[in-house]
Design a protein around this motif. Structure first.
Motif, PDB file in Angstrom:
ATOM      1  N   PRO A 125       5.056   4.431 -20.055  1.00 37.92           N
ATOM      2  CA  PRO A 125       5.285   3.105 -20.654  1.00 37.92           C
ATOM      3  C   PRO A 125       5.031   2.314 -18.939  1.00 37.92           C
ATOM      4  CG  PRO A 125       7.490   4.191 -19.811  1.00 37.92           C
ATOM      5  CD  PRO A 125       6.123   5.819 -19.666  1.00 37.92           C
ATOM      6  N   VAL A 126       3.982   1.640 -18.892  1.00 39.50           N
ATOM      7  CA  VAL A 126       3.727   1.164 -17.575  1.00 39.50           C
ATOM      8  C   VAL A 126       3.355  -0.936 -17.980  1.00 39.50           C
ATOM      9  CG1 VAL A 126       1.554   0.475 -15.822  1.00 39.50           C
ATOM     10  CG2 VAL A 126       2.436   3.023 -17.035  1.00 39.50           C
ATOM     11  N   SER A 127       3.734  -1.701 -17.530  1.00 38.74           N
ATOM     12  CA  SER A 127       4.020  -3.200 -17.522  1.00 38.74           C
ATOM     13  C   SER A 127       2.859  -3.858 -17.447  1.00 38.74           C
ATOM     14  CB  SER A 127       5.327  -3.213 -18.162  1.00 38.74           C
ATOM     15  OG  SER A 127       6.263  -3.204 -16.071  1.00 38.74           O
ATOM     16  N   ARG A 128       2.714  -5.035 -16.933  1.00 43.00           N
ATOM     17  CA  ARG A 128       2.120  -5.721 -16.463  1.00 43.00           C
ATOM     18  C   ARG A 128       2.259  -5.733 -15.116  1.00 43.00           C
ATOM     19  NH1 ARG A 128      -2.272  -8.784 -18.741  1.00 43.00           N
ATOM     20  NH2 ARG A 128      -1.321  -8.387 -21.103  1.00 43.00           N
ATOM     21  N   ASP A 129       3.666  -6.260 -14.836  1.00 45.40           N
ATOM     22  CA  ASP A 129       3.594  -6.489 -13.959  1.00 45.40           C
ATOM     23  C   ASP A 129       3.851  -5.250 -12.193  1.00 45.40           C
ATOM     24  OD1 ASP A 129       6.221  -4.966 -14.308  1.00 45.40           O
ATOM     25  OD2 ASP A 129       8.119  -5.697 -14.026  1.00 45.40           O
ATOM     26  N   GLN A 130       3.806  -4.204 -13.174  1.00 43.55           N
ATOM     27  CA  GLN A 130       3.286  -2.874 -12.412  1.00 43.55           C
ATOM     28  C   GLN A 130       1.536  -2.588 -11.947  1.00 43.55           C
ATOM     29  OE1 GLN A 130       5.323  -0.532 -15.321  1.00 43.55           O
ATOM     30  NE2 GLN A 130       6.854   0.065 -13.582  1.00 43.55           N
ATOM     31  N   ARG A 131       1.318  -3.868 -12.025  1.00 47.02           N
ATOM     32  CA  ARG A 131      -0.117  -4.062 -11.377  1.00 47.02           C
ATOM     33  C   ARG A 131       0.102  -4.508  -9.924  1.00 47.02           C
ATOM     34  NH1 ARG A 131      -4.756  -7.891 -11.220  1.00 47.02           N
ATOM     35  NH2 ARG A 131      -6.092  -7.340 -10.438  1.00 47.02           N
ATOM     36  N   VAL A 132       0.107  -4.401  -9.123  1.00 44.35           N
ATOM     37  CA  VAL A 132       0.426  -5.199  -7.969  1.00 44.35           C
ATOM     38  C   VAL A 132      -0.714  -4.988  -6.936  1.00 44.35           C
ATOM     39  CG1 VAL A 132       1.242  -5.250  -5.282  1.00 44.35           C
ATOM     40  CG2 VAL A 132       2.638  -4.055  -7.356  1.00 44.35           C
ATOM     41  N   THR A 133      -1.668  -6.405  -7.110  1.00 46.15           N
ATOM     42  CA  THR A 133      -3.099  -6.007  -5.995  1.00 46.15           C
ATOM     43  C   THR A 133      -2.210  -7.607  -5.137  1.00 46.15           C
ATOM     44  OG1 THR A 133      -4.895  -7.456  -5.554  1.00 46.15           O
ATOM     45  CG2 THR A 133      -3.456  -8.334  -7.664  1.00 46.15           C
ATOM     46  N   TYR A 134      -3.206  -6.966  -3.434  1.00 41.90           N
ATOM     47  CA  TYR A 134      -2.446  -8.080  -3.052  1.00 41.90           C
ATOM     48  C   TYR A 134      -3.190  -9.257  -2.769  1.00 41.90           C
ATOM     49  CZ  TYR A 134      -1.706  -3.642   0.043  1.00 41.90           C
ATOM     50  OH  TYR A 134      -1.366  -2.784   1.003  1.00 41.90           O
ATOM     51  N   ILE A 158       2.935   1.488   6.649  1.00 39.93           N
ATOM     52  CA  ILE A 158       1.417   1.310   6.555  1.00 39.93           C
ATOM     53  C   ILE A 158       0.585   0.898   5.065  1.00 39.93           C
ATOM     54  CG2 ILE A 158      -1.306   2.386   7.799  1.00 39.93           C
ATOM     55  CD1 ILE A 158       1.002   3.944   9.585  1.00 39.93           C
ATOM     56  N   LEU A 159       0.047   0.419   5.499  1.00 40.92           N
ATOM     57  CA  LEU A 159      -0.434  -0.331   3.762  1.00 40.92           C
ATOM     58  C   LEU A 159      -2.048  -0.523   4.082  1.00 40.92           C
ATOM     59  CD1 LEU A 159       2.718  -1.679   4.045  1.00 40.92           C
ATOM     60  CD2 LEU A 159       1.361  -2.934   2.776  1.00 40.92           C
ATOM     61  N   THR A 160      -2.939  -0.072   3.076  1.00 41.57           N
ATOM     62  CA  THR A 160      -4.216  -0.174   3.051  1.00 41.57           C
ATOM     63  C   THR A 160      -4.358  -1.562   2.366  1.00 41.57           C
ATOM     64  OG1 THR A 160      -4.270   1.098   1.328  1.00 41.57           O
ATOM     65  CG2 THR A 160      -4.952   2.055   3.961  1.00 41.57           C
ATOM     66  N   ALA A 161      -4.670  -2.672   2.840  1.00 41.87           N
ATOM     67  CA  ALA A 161      -4.865  -3.645   2.320  1.00 41.87           C
ATOM     68  C   ALA A 161      -6.756  -4.708   1.754  1.00 41.87           C
ATOM     69  CB  ALA A 161      -3.727  -4.955   3.769  1.00 41.87           C
ATOM     70  N   GLY A 162      -7.008  -3.785   2.390  1.00 40.46           N
ATOM     71  CA  GLY A 162      -8.617  -4.135   1.790  1.00 40.46           C
ATOM     72  C   GLY A 162      -8.513  -5.447   2.302  1.00 40.46           C
ATOM     73  N   ALA A 163      -9.005  -6.483   1.495  1.00 42.41           N
ATOM     74  CA  ALA A 163     -10.058  -7.996   2.170  1.00 42.41           C
ATOM     75  C   ALA A 163      -8.711  -9.138   1.641  1.00 42.41           C
ATOM     76  CB  ALA A 163     -10.997  -8.250   1.279  1.00 42.41           C
ATOM     77  N   LEU A 222      -0.472  -3.804   8.235  1.00 41.18           N
ATOM     78  CA  LEU A 222      -2.007  -3.999   6.914  1.00 41.18           C
ATOM     79  C   LEU A 222      -3.263  -3.615   7.659  1.00 41.18           C
ATOM     80  CD1 LEU A 222      -0.458  -7.440   6.475  1.00 41.18           C
ATOM     81  CD2 LEU A 222      -0.616  -5.081   4.440  1.00 41.18           C
ATOM     82  N   VAL A 223      -4.246  -2.233   7.327  1.00 39.70           N
ATOM     83  CA  VAL A 223      -5.451  -2.024   7.066  1.00 39.70           C
ATOM     84  C   VAL A 223      -6.310  -2.319   6.472  1.00 39.70           C
ATOM     85  CG1 VAL A 223      -6.798   0.030   8.137  1.00 39.70           C
ATOM     86  CG2 VAL A 223      -4.543  -0.276   8.420  1.00 39.70           C
ATOM     87  N   GLY A 224      -7.208  -3.977   6.540  1.00 38.32           N
ATOM     88  CA  GLY A 224      -7.600  -4.258   5.649  1.00 38.32           C
ATOM     89  C   GLY A 224      -9.075  -3.864   6.181  1.00 38.32           C
ATOM     90  N   MET A 225      -9.570  -2.831   6.060  1.00 42.67           N
ATOM     91  CA  MET A 225     -11.128  -2.564   5.784  1.00 42.67           C
ATOM     92  C   MET A 225     -12.100  -1.888   4.540  1.00 42.67           C
ATOM     93  SD  MET A 225     -10.585   0.254   9.730  1.00 42.67           S
ATOM     94  CE  MET A 225      -9.565  -0.397  11.094  1.00 42.67           C
ATOM     95  N   GLY A 226     -11.472  -2.043   3.720  1.00 44.74           N
ATOM     96  CA  GLY A 226     -12.230  -2.078   2.823  1.00 44.74           C
ATOM     97  C   GLY A 226     -12.452  -0.524   2.747  1.00 44.74           C
TER      98      GLY A 226
END
Length: 254
Positions: free
Chosen positions: A81-90, A186-191, A162-166
């Motif tokens: 039971p996964v909903s749309r608001d449980q998709r979290v992009t930065y 500590i969050l891996t945050a991409g771009a 926030l570590v954003g190195m890809g």
């Protein structure tokens, strides 16, 4: 705070919405604990099954949220039971996160991006949140400067790093330097700061909600992202078949 961890494509994810992730960070800071918040999308799942160090990183992560509508759709097909608001992009999360950091007085450090990009993004967010305490450092530093970068982070004493190195460099870096990091979250945050600075075009949010963000990014950067979006997903087909077999076996036993 509770979360029902689920298993897809022979890895695990925690379907947290933005509000729960912010609450989790707040609890880590209030209790002076350290927590690693990772995320999964199809690209990271592909790397996870081919990179032992990535698997080590995810084993150390406390939360692995969903970053990618394909994983939401696939989890639903498997009966979760996964909903749309449980998709979290930065792209969607960074503003609520920075707003809460401003309100709570948390110090934020962003490590990543080309020289000047993160600093430009910080200037933009500081115009939105004038009382935010934030510092940045670019991610294009040679190995011999790593200790200097760590010292810079330590001197700032961030609550959130926030570590954003890809991928997979950011996960490898966190794993290699974890014993020298004191941030509570500590969050891996991409771009994410590249988007804020305008260095990378931001996909329209309606495309993100429909799971078409990948198409916008592919059109914007076909040479860099062609393999990720057009070839890598096919390598996940055996994992998808294994998921379907597992569901059918469970239904057969019930």
């Amino acid at each position: 705070m509770s979360c029902h961890r689920i298993s897809v494509l022979k890895t695990v994810i925690d379907p947290f919405p933005i509000s729960a992730l912010n609450q989790y960070i707040g609890e880590a800071i209030a209790s002076h604990k350290q927590r690693i918040i990772a995320h999964h999308n199809l690209h990271s799942v592909y790397l996870y099954h081919r990179d032992a160090k990535m698997r080590m990183f995810y084993e150390r992560a406390d939360i692995i949220h969903i970053d990618g509508m394909p994983l939401v759709y696939w989890a639903r097909l498997l009966g979760y039971p996964v909903s749309r608001d449980q998709r979290v992009t930065y792209v969607d999360w960074i503003q609520p996160l920075l707003a809460m950091a401003t309100a709570e007085g948390w110090r934020v450090f962003y490590l990543g991006g080309k020289p000047g990009v993160a600093a430009r993004a910080a200037e933009i967010v500081c115009r939105q949140y004038p009382t935010l305490t934030i510092a940045t450092h670019h991610g294009y530093f040679p190995p011999e400067e790593n200790d200097t970068v760590l010292a810079t982070i330590a001197a700032f004493q961030p609550h959130i790093l926030l570590v954003g190195m890809g991928m997979p460099r950011q996960e490898h870096w966190v794993l290699d330097n974890l014993d020298k990091l004191t941030a509570n979250a500590i969050l891996t945050a991409g771009a994410c700061f590249d988007y804020i600075a305008g260095a990378i075009p931001t996909p329209p949010r309606w495309m993100g909600r429909l799971g078409l963000e990948w198409l916008y990014r592919l059109i914007s950067e076909p040479r860099r992202l062609g393999k990720r979006y057009l070839i890598e997903p096919w390598a996940l087909l055996p994992l998808m078949i294994a998921d379907v077999r597992s569901v059918l076996l469970r239904k057969g036993r019930s």
